[in-house]
Write a protein that holds these residues in place. Structure first.
Motif, PDB file in Angstrom:
ATOM      1  N   SER A 237      99.002  12.061  -7.651  1.00  0.00           N
ATOM      2  CA  SER A 237      98.718  11.549  -6.305  1.00  0.00           C
ATOM      3  C   SER A 237      99.997  11.720  -5.483  1.00  0.00           C
ATOM      4  O   SER A 237     101.087  11.923  -6.033  1.00  0.00           O
ATOM      5  CB  SER A 237      98.359  10.070  -6.367  1.00  0.00           C
ATOM      6  OG  SER A 237      99.530   9.337  -6.683  1.00  0.00           O
ATOM      7  N   THR A 255      96.466  16.373   1.856  1.00  0.00           N
ATOM      8  CA  THR A 255      97.634  17.189   2.189  1.00  0.00           C
ATOM      9  C   THR A 255      98.196  17.880   0.952  1.00  0.00           C
ATOM     10  O   THR A 255      99.305  18.403   0.983  1.00  0.00           O
ATOM     11  CB  THR A 255      98.720  16.335   2.879  1.00  0.00           C
ATOM     12  OG1 THR A 255      98.841  15.104   2.166  1.00  0.00           O
ATOM     13  CG2 THR A 255      98.373  16.046   4.307  1.00  0.00           C
ATOM     14  N   SER A 270      95.079   4.598  -7.213  1.00  0.00           N
ATOM     15  CA  SER A 270      94.228   3.567  -6.589  1.00  0.00           C
ATOM     16  C   SER A 270      92.946   4.142  -5.992  1.00  0.00           C
ATOM     17  O   SER A 270      91.934   3.458  -5.903  1.00  0.00           O
ATOM     18  CB  SER A 270      95.021   2.828  -5.512  1.00  0.00           C
ATOM     19  OG  SER A 270      95.484   3.746  -4.538  1.00  0.00           O
TER      20      SER A 270
HETATM   21  P1  FAD Z   1      98.950   3.248  -5.331  1.00  0.00           P
HETATM   22  O1  FAD Z   1      98.016   3.162  -4.187  1.00  0.00           O
HETATM   23  O2  FAD Z   1     100.188   2.426  -5.314  1.00  0.00           O
HETATM   24  O3  FAD Z   1      98.111   2.928  -6.633  1.00  0.00           O
HETATM   25  C1  FAD Z   1      98.653   2.758  -7.908  1.00  0.00           C
HETATM   26  C2  FAD Z   1      97.521   2.285  -8.810  1.00  0.00           C
HETATM   27  O4  FAD Z   1      97.995   2.230 -10.137  1.00  0.00           O
HETATM   28  C3  FAD Z   1      96.997   0.890  -8.469  1.00  0.00           C
HETATM   29  O5  FAD Z   1      95.589   0.968  -8.291  1.00  0.00           O
HETATM   30  C4  FAD Z   1      97.342   0.060  -9.689  1.00  0.00           C
HETATM   31  O6  FAD Z   1      96.345  -0.905 -10.005  1.00  0.00           O
HETATM   32  C5  FAD Z   1      97.403   1.107 -10.781  1.00  0.00           C
HETATM   33  N1  FAD Z   1      98.282   0.777 -11.900  1.00  0.00           N
HETATM   34  C6  FAD Z   1      99.561   0.309 -11.850  1.00  0.00           C
HETATM   35  N2  FAD Z   1     100.068   0.209 -13.099  1.00  0.00           N
HETATM   36  C7  FAD Z   1      99.081   0.630 -13.937  1.00  0.00           C
HETATM   37  C8  FAD Z   1      99.002   0.759 -15.350  1.00  0.00           C
HETATM   38  N3  FAD Z   1     100.036   0.472 -16.146  1.00  0.00           N
HETATM   39  N4  FAD Z   1      97.843   1.189 -15.892  1.00  0.00           N
HETATM   40  C9  FAD Z   1      96.779   1.497 -15.106  1.00  0.00           C
HETATM   41  N5  FAD Z   1      96.796   1.388 -13.762  1.00  0.00           N
HETATM   42  C10 FAD Z   1      97.950   0.967 -13.180  1.00  0.00           C
HETATM   43  N6  FAD Z   1      97.647  10.706  -1.177  1.00  0.00           N
HETATM   44  C11 FAD Z   1      97.315  11.601  -2.119  1.00  0.00           C
HETATM   45  O7  FAD Z   1      97.173  11.277  -3.292  1.00  0.00           O
HETATM   46  N7  FAD Z   1      97.128  12.913  -1.763  1.00  0.00           N
HETATM   47  C12 FAD Z   1      97.254  13.358  -0.495  1.00  0.00           C
HETATM   48  O8  FAD Z   1      97.093  14.564  -0.245  1.00  0.00           O
HETATM   49  C13 FAD Z   1      97.609  12.422   0.512  1.00  0.00           C
HETATM   50  N8  FAD Z   1      97.716  12.789   1.804  1.00  0.00           N
HETATM   51  C14 FAD Z   1      97.992  11.846   2.751  1.00  0.00           C
HETATM   52  C15 FAD Z   1      98.005  12.203   4.094  1.00  0.00           C
HETATM   53  C16 FAD Z   1      98.257  11.264   5.068  1.00  0.00           C
HETATM   54  C17 FAD Z   1      98.257  11.677   6.502  1.00  0.00           C
HETATM   55  C18 FAD Z   1      98.493   9.912   4.690  1.00  0.00           C
HETATM   56  C19 FAD Z   1      98.736   8.868   5.745  1.00  0.00           C
HETATM   57  C20 FAD Z   1      98.474   9.544   3.387  1.00  0.00           C
HETATM   58  C21 FAD Z   1      98.234  10.502   2.386  1.00  0.00           C
HETATM   59  N9  FAD Z   1      98.215  10.142   1.029  1.00  0.00           N
HETATM   60  C22 FAD Z   1      97.827  11.074   0.108  1.00  0.00           C
HETATM   61  C23 FAD Z   1      98.681   8.829   0.564  1.00  0.00           C
HETATM   62  C24 FAD Z   1      97.564   7.858   0.251  1.00  0.00           C
HETATM   63  O9  FAD Z   1      97.186   7.157   1.405  1.00  0.00           O
HETATM   64  C25 FAD Z   1      98.012   6.833  -0.820  1.00  0.00           C
HETATM   65  O10 FAD Z   1      99.177   6.176  -0.356  1.00  0.00           O
HETATM   66  C26 FAD Z   1      98.341   7.454  -2.178  1.00  0.00           C
HETATM   67  O11 FAD Z   1      97.265   8.259  -2.596  1.00  0.00           O
HETATM   68  C27 FAD Z   1      98.555   6.334  -3.177  1.00  0.00           C
HETATM   69  O12 FAD Z   1      98.932   6.876  -4.424  1.00  0.00           O
HETATM   70  P2  FAD Z   1      98.602   6.083  -5.760  1.00  0.00           P
HETATM   71  O13 FAD Z   1      97.144   5.854  -5.882  1.00  0.00           O
HETATM   72  O14 FAD Z   1      99.290   6.824  -6.844  1.00  0.00           O
HETATM   73  O15 FAD Z   1      99.429   4.736  -5.567  1.00  0.00           O
END
Ligand code: FAD
Length: 322
Positions: A237, A255, A270
């Motif tokens: 992600s 993106t 998430s």
């Molecule tokens: P988080 O939202 O922080 O989620 C982490 C997750 O991990 C949580 O659900 C939590 O419960 C879980 N977790 C934590 N520890 C553990 C564990 N030990 N075992 C199991 N589960 C656990 N995002 C993208 O991915 N791709 C894109 O192309 C992209 N483009 C974007 C473009 C724009 C214009 C904007 C504004 C945002 C973009 N984003 C993109 C970002 C997106 O909005 C999120 O912020 C991002 O996807 C969050 O990444 P995440 O799920 O890894 O992190």
């Protein structure tokens, strides 16, 4: 009505990309019993790859070999393909929706004063017209585009339209075309590979993706092991990329890269809408997250609520025993 369709193939490091075979399959649908002409640009001997295009359903193949086409440039490939189009006067053109396809096809469509259906996931013939399905609103909905007249020009998303079965008994002529390529404004001095290991994400059949929940670059090691066990590749992600756990070349989403594997395992992701935009069309989605309310479970076929560092090793063990 049967048509002559050009299918622009794509090779990387001496091998055809799978999307070439899928584009030939799409070309066969669009041609509706007409001719499917493969086109392959590059440098050196392209014959064996051209032959492979025939085995996957091209009626014949035109190779364009020129030192100026050794690495992709928008000017070089644009000119070469345009000259083949001028010679062949096709009624349809199909190419993969890859980085190259996304770059060169709008340029060609503009030069040909044609429309372009980009990122198609399905193509059928309905009442004699070609109808493409393509995602809109970051994959939240799909629209159908019917081409009623003019050139049928489209790019197809990798891993969606199944390739035809390879048949080495198929025969088709391979001809070489000389082209004039001039005024290339980009000079490629060196190609530096970022994520060299594993399969190309956009063509991978199995992806194990990690998010911020993976917590560190070392945290990606069990994910890599699971991916290796399943003959797949690792993705991420943007959360994980932004945190510095992995390279941006692994980013999947709005993106990042758009992927459609047979199996997508999301670990500690998430399920933000921007991430879903890149993976929600995967055929089977497995989500591992310790938060039962995580949005990723809304698109998952199978959900495991738990700590990924407990679940992933167990999955590796299970898969190894299969
Ligand atoms: P988080 O939202 O922080 O989620 C982490 C997750 O991990 C949580 O659900 C939590 O419960 C879980 N977790 C934590 N520890 C553990 C564990 N030990 N075992 C199991 N589960 C656990 N995002 C993208 O991915 N791709 C894109 O192309 C992209 N483009 C974007 C473009 C724009 C214009 C904007 C504004 C945002 C973009 N984003 C993109 C970002 C997106 O909005 C999120 O912020 C991002 O996807 C969050 O990444 P995440 O799920 O890894 O992190």
């Amino acid at each position: 009505m049967s048509k002559k369709v050009l299918v622009i193939g794509e090779a990387r490091e001496g091998s055809l990309r799978n999307v070439t075979f899928e584009a030939i399959a799409a070309g066969n649908i669009v041609s509706d019993g007409g001719e499917v002409v493969g086109v392959l640009c590059g440098a050196g001997d392209l014959n064996s790859m051209a032959q492979e295009m025939v085995y996957y359903g091209a009626s014949r193949v035109i190779t364009v070999s020129n030192e100026e086409l050794k690495t992709y440039t928008s000017d070089g490939y644009g000119q070469a393909i345009y000259q083949v189009i001028q010679d062949e006067s096709p009624e349809g053109i199909i190419m993969g929706h890859t980085a190259i396809g996304k770059d060169v096809t709008p340029k060609l469509a503009s030069r040909l004063e044609s429309g372009l259906v980009s990122d198609a996931t399905e193509v059928v013939v309905e009442n004699g017209n070609i109808v493409f399905t393509r995602p809109i609103y970051s994959g939240k909905a799909f629209e159908k585009k019917e081409v009623t007249d003019g050139l049928v020009f489209a790019t197809i998303r990798p891993n969606n339209i199944p390739a035809l079965t390879r048949d080495d008994s198929l025969a088709g002529e391979v001809t070489e075309k000389e082209v004039e390529v001039t005024n290339i404004r980009t000079i490629i001095k060196d190609v530096i590979k970022k994520s060299s290991e594993g399969v190309d994400l956009s063509e991978a059949k199995v992806i194990v993706a990690g998010g911020r929940g993976v917590k560190s670059s070392e945290g990606f090691e069990p994910l890599q092991e699971l991916a290796d066990t399943l003959n797949g590749t690792v993705g991420a992600s943007r959360g994980a990329c932004d945190a510095g756990y992995c390279d941006y070349s692994l980013q999947i989403g709005q993106t990042g890269k758009v992927v459609t594997p047979d199996l997508y395992i999301a670990c500690g992701i998430s399920g933000a809408i921007q991430h879903l935009a890149g993976m929600s069309n995967s055929k089977v989605i497995v989500a591992i997250n310790k938060d039962p309310e995580a949005n990723i479970f809304n698109v998952a076929d199978y959900g495991i609520v738990g700590d990924l560092f407990d679940v992933v090793p167990k999955l590796i063990e299970e898969v190894k025993q299969m």
